[in-house]
Design an enzyme around this catalytic site. Structure first.
Site: not given
Lengths: 277, 277
Positions: A91-94
């Site tokens: 869960d990195a929202k890159r």
């Protein structure tokens, strides 16, 4: 992991639970703090206590990154012990221009490069196609794109509406749909707005949805299932605080298991009500 | 770093150059590959060769993250040797719900926690207010929010238009403006669309803009300055490939310096034309 493998796992475990590993050193039991790597010790105990009840694990990368090099080492060790039958989510929202998103894909998908080999990563869509497609180029990996999130700030831009009455999150789903398939794309849809799933399903009937916001953030599991479940289940419902911080005592893993059992049973009921199992 | 300190530095160096450190092990000179940490060796040489010509450095976090723990160690060492008079930018495109953005802020702003203490970080705005404000809570630090980017995919969502003819990137600037000031907020605006700066300046006359896309991506420095420069300069123009990969030979640092000198001289001319110096 393929979509069919995920569906099979959901049916066999009678669960669509994703356990969030937002592991915060200030919130874990004191007796772990003398361990060499308290965050890893905590994660290992949580994973072992819940592995038969959950189908996915979702480390929240910010929590590891906040401890720099040491945190990345905790993340690497955590990834290594995630059960191989479970779906793993970074869960990195890159999301960045093409050559940079390609590097982020290496970071989370290629263990030869980074030591990490997650099945999927969460993606912010603001920069458009070339920021998303490098993740889809990895065979067997998934991009989970933000559509309608569960936080207060989601109202700021995600509902921005064009002349046809179409909102930004709908445009995101429609466009992103053309870059991949329901075999390598999912969407993040917050549980705090049950009826919004009706609209989401108009745009993405077959895609899996990653759903945060049940429990601590106030979303109702029954509503999410009523409006969002499809014939394959099509949902991964995340719970973090309710499970991993159920107790700050020596019984934290047992209490986490009890909470996971309660959720799994609710989920089994929903899978039966909606005819998935 | 304060806005005034940044302006003073621009006037004294007669430059508004930001050097991008998108350091890729496959593109750096072969003779560095035997070093203990080739990426750090490369960055150190580039920084030493350009420190008097540039006002900012911008490591692209993806390039470090792609090497996992080892990459984060290269990043930490690089941050440590960035000149203290220069503005440092973690080009990370982060953004998540409030408690998670707070962790990302710890990761990039708090050396006690992570080993890194950048002056600023780039932020993706899709998740709205609570995803941005935790970065603004850090005294003396900056959030640099994506508005109109330079890549092909920027056309996918950033131009989404509402019934008043307002585009998403304008809505982003207008809303984000209310969460901070021109003393702690900047915007990313790609150089590839010179005239777009006219519209940007209607919404953000006083803010600094971080401008990628000059050079390799085809943007014109003169156009960016014509439409985007304000009385304080108000621009940080990034160059990466043109400088850091000017040569793959042993002369890479000297060649980087030559390219930086050429850009600094163009920039000095623009600062004079527009009456900033």
């Amino acid at each position: 992991m393929t979509k069919q493998e995920l569906i099979d796992q959901i049916k066999s475990k009678k669960s669509f639970l994703c356990v969030g590993l937002d592991t915060d050193i200030t919130k874990i039991p004191d007796h772990l703090l003398d361990d060499e790597d308290p965050i890893f010790s905590f994660n290992k105990a949580i994973v072992e206590a819940t592995a038969d009840l959950s189908v996915a694990y979702k480390p929240n990368i910010a929590f590891y990154e906040s401890y720099g090099v040491k945190g990345w080492e905790s993340l690497r060790k955590t990834w290594e012990i995630l059960p191989k039958d479970c779906f793993s989510i970074a869960d990195a929202k890159r999301g960045d221009i093409g050559n940079t998103s390609k590097m982020y894909a290496q970071a989370f998908f290629n263990p030869q490069s980074s030591g990490l080999g997650f099945d999927s990563i969460t993606i912010a869509p603001y920069m458009g196609e070339d920021s998303v497609t490098p993740f889809l180029d990895f065979q067997g990996k998934w991009a989970i794109v933000l559509a309608l999130t569960s936080n207060q700030g989601s109202l700021d831009f995600q509902n921005f509406q064009n002349t046809d009455g179409k909102q930004l999150f709908e445009e995101v789903i429609d466009k992103v749909n053309t870059w991949g398939t329901s075999e390598n794309l999912m969407y993040v849809v917050g549980a705090t707005r049950g009826e919004a799933f009706l609209k989401i399903r108009e745009h993405a009937p077959d895609h899996f949805l990653l759903v945060p916001g049940v429990g601590a953030q106030g979303g109702s599991l029954a509503d999410v299932c009523k409006y969002g479940m499809n014939k394959d289940c099509g949902l991964l419902v995340n719970s973090t605080r309710g499970i991993i911080y159920a107790s700050k005592g020596k019984d934290f893993a047992e209490r986490a298991r009890e909470e996971a059992i309660a959720l799994q049973q609710e989920m089994q009921q929903q899978l039966e009500i909606h005819g998935v199992i």
